[in-house]
Scaffold this motif. Structure first.
Motif, PDB file in Angstrom:
ATOM      1  N   UNK A  25       2.327   1.609 -36.255  1.00 11.11           N
ATOM      2  CA  UNK A  25       3.608   1.286 -35.644  1.00 11.11           C
ATOM      3  C   UNK A  25       3.400   0.808 -34.209  1.00 11.11           C
ATOM      4  N   UNK A  26       4.106  -0.260 -33.867  1.00 11.07           N
ATOM      5  CA  UNK A  26       4.065  -0.805 -32.507  1.00 11.07           C
ATOM      6  C   UNK A  26       5.354  -0.414 -31.790  1.00 11.07           C
ATOM      7  N   UNK A  27       5.225  -0.045 -30.513  1.00 14.72           N
ATOM      8  CA  UNK A  27       6.398   0.362 -29.766  1.00 14.72           C
ATOM      9  C   UNK A  27       6.256   0.114 -28.281  1.00 14.72           C
ATOM     10  N   UNK A  28       7.197   0.651 -27.543  1.00 12.69           N
ATOM     11  CA  UNK A  28       7.176   0.565 -26.087  1.00 12.69           C
ATOM     12  C   UNK A  28       7.359   1.974 -25.522  1.00 12.69           C
ATOM     13  N   UNK A  29       6.604   2.267 -24.473  1.00  7.11           N
ATOM     14  CA  UNK A  29       6.619   3.611 -23.880  1.00  7.11           C
ATOM     15  C   UNK A  29       6.922   3.509 -22.396  1.00  7.11           C
ATOM     16  N   UNK A  30       7.692   4.439 -21.898  1.00  8.08           N
ATOM     17  CA  UNK A  30       7.993   4.495 -20.475  1.00  8.08           C
ATOM     18  C   UNK A  30       8.302   5.923 -20.078  1.00  8.08           C
ATOM     19  N   UNK A  31       8.282   6.180 -18.777  1.00  8.66           N
ATOM     20  CA  UNK A  31       8.596   7.525 -18.354  1.00  8.66           C
ATOM     21  C   UNK A  31       8.369   7.764 -16.879  1.00  8.66           C
ATOM     22  N   UNK A  32       8.428   9.032 -16.504  1.00 11.38           N
ATOM     23  CA  UNK A  32       8.285   9.449 -15.118  1.00 11.38           C
ATOM     24  C   UNK A  32       7.016  10.264 -14.945  1.00 11.38           C
ATOM     25  N   UNK A  33       6.448  10.197 -13.745  1.00 11.70           N
ATOM     26  CA  UNK A  33       5.261  10.981 -13.440  1.00 11.70           C
ATOM     27  C   UNK A  33       5.448  11.667 -12.089  1.00 11.70           C
ATOM     28  N   UNK A  34       4.866  12.844 -11.972  1.00 11.15           N
ATOM     29  CA  UNK A  34       4.839  13.565 -10.705  1.00 11.15           C
ATOM     30  C   UNK A  34       3.380  13.679 -10.289  1.00 11.15           C
ATOM     31  N   UNK A  35       3.002  12.992  -9.223  1.00  6.92           N
ATOM     32  CA  UNK A  35       1.617  12.995  -8.777  1.00  6.92           C
ATOM     33  C   UNK A  35       1.211  14.375  -8.278  1.00  6.92           C
ATOM     34  N   UNK A  36      -0.028  14.724  -8.566  1.00  5.80           N
ATOM     35  CA  UNK A  36      -0.611  15.972  -8.081  1.00  5.80           C
ATOM     36  C   UNK A  36      -1.851  15.587  -7.266  1.00  5.80           C
ATOM     37  N   UNK A  37      -1.610  15.081  -6.046  1.00 12.97           N
ATOM     38  CA  UNK A  37      -2.681  14.579  -5.187  1.00 12.97           C
ATOM     39  C   UNK A  37      -3.320  15.736  -4.425  1.00 12.97           C
ATOM     40  N   UNK A  38      -4.634  15.751  -4.423  1.00 11.63           N
ATOM     41  CA  UNK A  38      -5.375  16.774  -3.695  1.00 11.63           C
ATOM     42  C   UNK A  38      -6.436  16.106  -2.829  1.00 11.63           C
ATOM     43  N   UNK A  39      -6.505  16.528  -1.577  1.00 13.32           N
ATOM     44  CA  UNK A  39      -7.488  15.994  -0.630  1.00 13.32           C
ATOM     45  C   UNK A  39      -8.389  17.136  -0.205  1.00 13.32           C
ATOM     46  N   UNK A 187     -14.900  11.949   6.244  1.00 13.13           N
ATOM     47  CA  UNK A 187     -14.480  11.479   4.930  1.00 13.13           C
ATOM     48  C   UNK A 187     -14.002  12.656   4.080  1.00 13.13           C
ATOM     49  N   UNK A 188     -12.892  12.435   3.365  1.00 11.85           N
ATOM     50  CA  UNK A 188     -12.329  13.467   2.503  1.00 11.85           C
ATOM     51  C   UNK A 188     -12.016  12.844   1.148  1.00 11.85           C
ATOM     52  N   UNK A 189     -12.560  13.434   0.096  1.00 13.21           N
ATOM     53  CA  UNK A 189     -12.302  12.931  -1.252  1.00 13.21           C
ATOM     54  C   UNK A 189     -10.872  13.249  -1.680  1.00 13.21           C
ATOM     55  N   UNK A 190     -10.275  12.331  -2.439  1.00 14.81           N
ATOM     56  CA  UNK A 190      -8.933  12.561  -2.979  1.00 14.81           C
ATOM     57  C   UNK A 190      -8.956  12.472  -4.503  1.00 14.81           C
ATOM     58  N   UNK A 191      -8.127  13.287  -5.131  1.00 15.04           N
ATOM     59  CA  UNK A 191      -8.003  13.312  -6.585  1.00 15.04           C
ATOM     60  C   UNK A 191      -6.523  13.195  -6.929  1.00 15.04           C
ATOM     61  N   UNK A 192      -6.198  12.229  -7.779  1.00 11.32           N
ATOM     62  CA  UNK A 192      -4.806  11.992  -8.132  1.00 11.32           C
ATOM     63  C   UNK A 192      -4.576  12.348  -9.601  1.00 11.32           C
ATOM     64  N   UNK A 193      -4.171  13.592  -9.839  1.00  7.86           N
ATOM     65  CA  UNK A 193      -3.746  14.008 -11.166  1.00  7.86           C
ATOM     66  C   UNK A 193      -2.236  13.771 -11.287  1.00  7.86           C
ATOM     67  N   UNK A 194      -1.690  13.963 -12.491  1.00  4.83           N
ATOM     68  CA  UNK A 194      -0.246  13.737 -12.633  1.00  4.83           C
ATOM     69  C   UNK A 194       0.314  14.424 -13.869  1.00  4.83           C
TER      70      UNK A 194
END
Length: 203
Positions: A25-39, A187-194
């Motif tokens: 099946x072919x479709x279209x997907x959309x939605x909202x995300x809440x970023x979980x950014x950590x430095x 320098x500080x590493x960042x990680x972007x989870x969501x």
């Protein structure tokens, strides 16, 4: 040798039978995300903000065994507000990317047109927006990697055979960028989870 050939033929026949019964099946997907950014370190604090994603999706399922997979091509926009804890200055940082998640699914039927499912799988994303941004009154620089790898894990439900609602957590594998201060001295590493809430419609 004959037993091995017979076994290989049997596996091939079973795979062909399953493939013939597969529903695509072919479709279209959309939605909202809440970023979980950590430095890394305690100089910066990240406040998460709403983002969104949208794009085509393809679902393949194998009736009778509950297994399947889906693959999508999604345009994503994630945002967060970084605050420098000493001077309380803040900047909004934005990540724009095209993501390709590939998830393995296991479904449990609740009727002819309804089921719940669990899924997990890898995701590859390519940044298409600005990869470098001056932040904190130009005292620091936010720099994103060109691409990143992550994994998804979540659950959802399908109703009326066409509508699908799901929620999952996207976990970055390795850093997605870095923050530099004093011309790269620090320098500080960042990680972007969501966290992502998705609604899909299949034709």
């Amino acid at each position: 040798m004959k037993k091995m050939i017979r076994a290989a033929l049997l596996v091939a026949v079973m795979m062909l039978t399953i493939s013939a019964q597969a529903q695509v099946k072919l479709g279209v997907k959309g939605g909202l995300s809440v970023s979980d950014v950590r430095v890394s370190g305690d100089i910066f604090k990240a406040d998460n903000r709403l983002g969104y994603f949208i794009g085509p999706t393809l679902k393949v399922s194998f009736p009778g065994i509950g297994l399947g997979f889906d693959v999508s091509a999604l345009y994503e926009q994630r945002e967060a507000r970084l605050t420098e804890t000493a001077i309380k200055a803040h900047s909004v940082v934005k990540q724009q990317q095209v993501s390709f998640p590939l998830n393995t699914r296991y479904s449990i039927g609740l009727g002819r047109s309804t089921n719940i499912f669990f899924f997990a799988g890898p995701q590859v994303s390519f940044n298409v927006g600005d990869k470098t941004k001056s932040i904190i009154n130009r005292a620091a620089e936010w720099r994103l990697k060109t691409s990143n790898f992550s994994v998804n894990a979540g659950a959802g439900a399908t109703v009326l055979s066409q509508l699908q609602l799901s929620i999952h957590y996207n976990i970055a594998c390795g850093k997605t960028g870095e923050v530099t201060m004093d011309s790269g001295t620090f320098r500080f590493d960042s990680h972007n989870n969501a966290w992502q809430l998705a609604l899909a419609y299949f034709f």
